[in-house]
Scaffold this motif. Structure first.
Motif, PDB file in Angstrom:
ATOM      1  N   CYS A  31       0.858  -1.182   0.000  1.00 59.94           N
ATOM      2  CA  CYS A  31       0.000   0.000   0.000  1.00 59.94           C
ATOM      3  C   CYS A  31       0.895   1.233   0.000  1.00 59.94           C
ATOM      4  CB  CYS A  31      -0.893   0.009   1.238  1.00 59.94           C
ATOM      5  SG  CYS A  31      -1.960  -1.421   1.346  1.00 59.94           S
ATOM      6  N   SER A  37      -7.670   6.207  -4.459  1.00 62.52           N
ATOM      7  CA  SER A  37      -6.833   5.915  -5.623  1.00 62.52           C
ATOM      8  C   SER A  37      -7.205   6.760  -6.832  1.00 62.52           C
ATOM      9  CB  SER A  37      -6.927   4.428  -5.989  1.00 62.52           C
ATOM     10  OG  SER A  37      -8.244   4.105  -6.369  1.00 62.52           O
ATOM     11  N   LEU A  62       1.214   5.389  -0.246  1.00 66.75           N
ATOM     12  CA  LEU A  62       0.488   6.651  -0.027  1.00 66.75           C
ATOM     13  C   LEU A  62       1.385   7.824  -0.382  1.00 66.75           C
ATOM     14  CD1 LEU A  62      -1.757   8.493   1.027  1.00 66.75           C
ATOM     15  CD2 LEU A  62      -0.896   8.090   3.352  1.00 66.75           C
ATOM     16  N   ALA A 105      -1.060   3.714   5.427  1.00 67.47           N
ATOM     17  CA  ALA A 105      -1.137   3.553   3.970  1.00 67.47           C
ATOM     18  C   ALA A 105      -2.171   2.508   3.571  1.00 67.47           C
ATOM     19  CB  ALA A 105       0.236   3.184   3.405  1.00 67.47           C
ATOM     20  N   THR A 140      -3.539   7.257  -3.093  1.00 69.08           N
ATOM     21  CA  THR A 140      -2.966   6.008  -2.615  1.00 69.08           C
ATOM     22  C   THR A 140      -3.121   4.968  -3.707  1.00 69.08           C
ATOM     23  OG1 THR A 140      -2.951   4.369  -0.830  1.00 69.08           O
ATOM     24  CG2 THR A 140      -5.105   5.156  -1.538  1.00 69.08           C
ATOM     25  N   ALA A 171      -6.425   5.296   2.218  1.00 69.26           N
ATOM     26  CA  ALA A 171      -5.322   5.492   3.154  1.00 69.26           C
ATOM     27  C   ALA A 171      -5.670   6.707   3.983  1.00 69.26           C
ATOM     28  CB  ALA A 171      -4.008   5.699   2.406  1.00 69.26           C
TER      29      ALA A 171
END
Lengths: 124, 124, 124, 124
Positions: C35, D53, C37, D13, C70, D91
């Motif tokens: 993940c 995203s 960010l 995240a 993200t 996130a």
């Protein structure tokens, strides 16, 4: 042998002991643990303070981790000054007079196969 | 390519290899792993020392992680100087002559669906 | 709004994509995720390099995380320069031209109820 | 008692609230939590911003963690300025006017036994 490793102040913001369990006691009992590692050559005098969402902190819970030993403390077993309530959000601060390392783990066996979580605690 | 990344001293305060397992060996055997990553261009000579709650530390367990390689070491497989007992609390210190990165993982398959935990180790 | 937060180099020492799964695809497919960010106001150009136990690293896998976005990258989906093999130990280094934050997660659905692990990656 | 511990800026995240659940509400509902610990003697005014995203961040979500209290905030319960969508990657950035400690936890009960993950957040 390894000298002093870690920090004298640690924080664990998560805390929750599920009130239900599935499987044999004590290994499969839902529980939370603070794993304490003292690599130094002196005993560590550790104090745990428990924080809640709606009342003043409780503690200290006093624990000795001997030199060159680990102690995995179940929050379920803390009794003095007061037991930790089940199904209740809490958090903890762990202080020590010599540097230690702290890791936080939960075993949740409320449903028919246990779940685990773990994280290094926050070294303040 | 990436040079040296990480630390030469790491601590894992949690440690517990469940004695029971469900599912095919070796992938579903209950186990603990220290994942070691050596991004440098030199072989890493790694020593693991195991700490217990009621006796002196045992070790070192010596492992080589070649340059630009990862090695996921199962604590279950450590034999020399002594195997790690099952169903027993322990902790570990991992030292290396070049910087490495260490992550700690457990697979617990005592019940009928496995549980996992993982955390970055503590970089001392 | 929040400016740059994080690090330009991250390491994940754990890595293992189970080859079997239970449940509907893609959400219950056994997978590993990085993940990423990016809180900054510039796009992040991210490179992932994969390390193995027995051969040279593979990469870079190039990914763009747009400004203030993200992106949860499944290692399962990485294809160029080569797919990540299943049932194989690996590790990863993640670099970025602007600071980002990286967290590592696995969903393992080999058995009849999924397991999860997650940890903040190591900020080098 | 313990003074100020932690950081004023934290990043998580990972973020994903599963849309399905198995078991009694609310304790077994699939959820994500940000555990916030304020050890200081002043109330903490906390702002959470959610990153996605494919669109601009949403927030701030404003929360007060009183002096010497912990608050375990379910992302599921955030409503203002907008609820967090289920089955969606996100996130978060968490800021506070006094230092706090943040830990991130998910309970996933989509299948017939719950899974857990947890990690200390990234202290920026």
């Amino acid at each position: 042998m390894h000298g002093e490793i870690g920090s004298k102040v640690w924080a664990i913001a998560e805390g929750y002991i599920p009130g239900e369990s599935t499987g044999p006691e004590p290994e499969m009992t839902s529980h939370e643990t603070a794993c304490l590692l003292n690599t130094s050559d002196a005993d560590a005098h550790v104090n745990i303070t428990i924080f809640f969402s709606n009342r003043e902190p409780v503690g200290p819970y006093s624990i000795i981790v001997p030199a060159r030993r680990t102690k995995h403390v179940r929050f379920n077993d803390l009794k003095d000054p007061a037991p930790i309530p089940r199904d209740t959000d809490y958090a903890s601060i762990i202080t020590s007079d010599v540097p230690i390392v702290v890791q936080h783990t939960r075993l949740d066996s409320r449903q028919n196969a246990n779940a685990l979580l773990s994280t290094i605690a926050f070294a303040a």
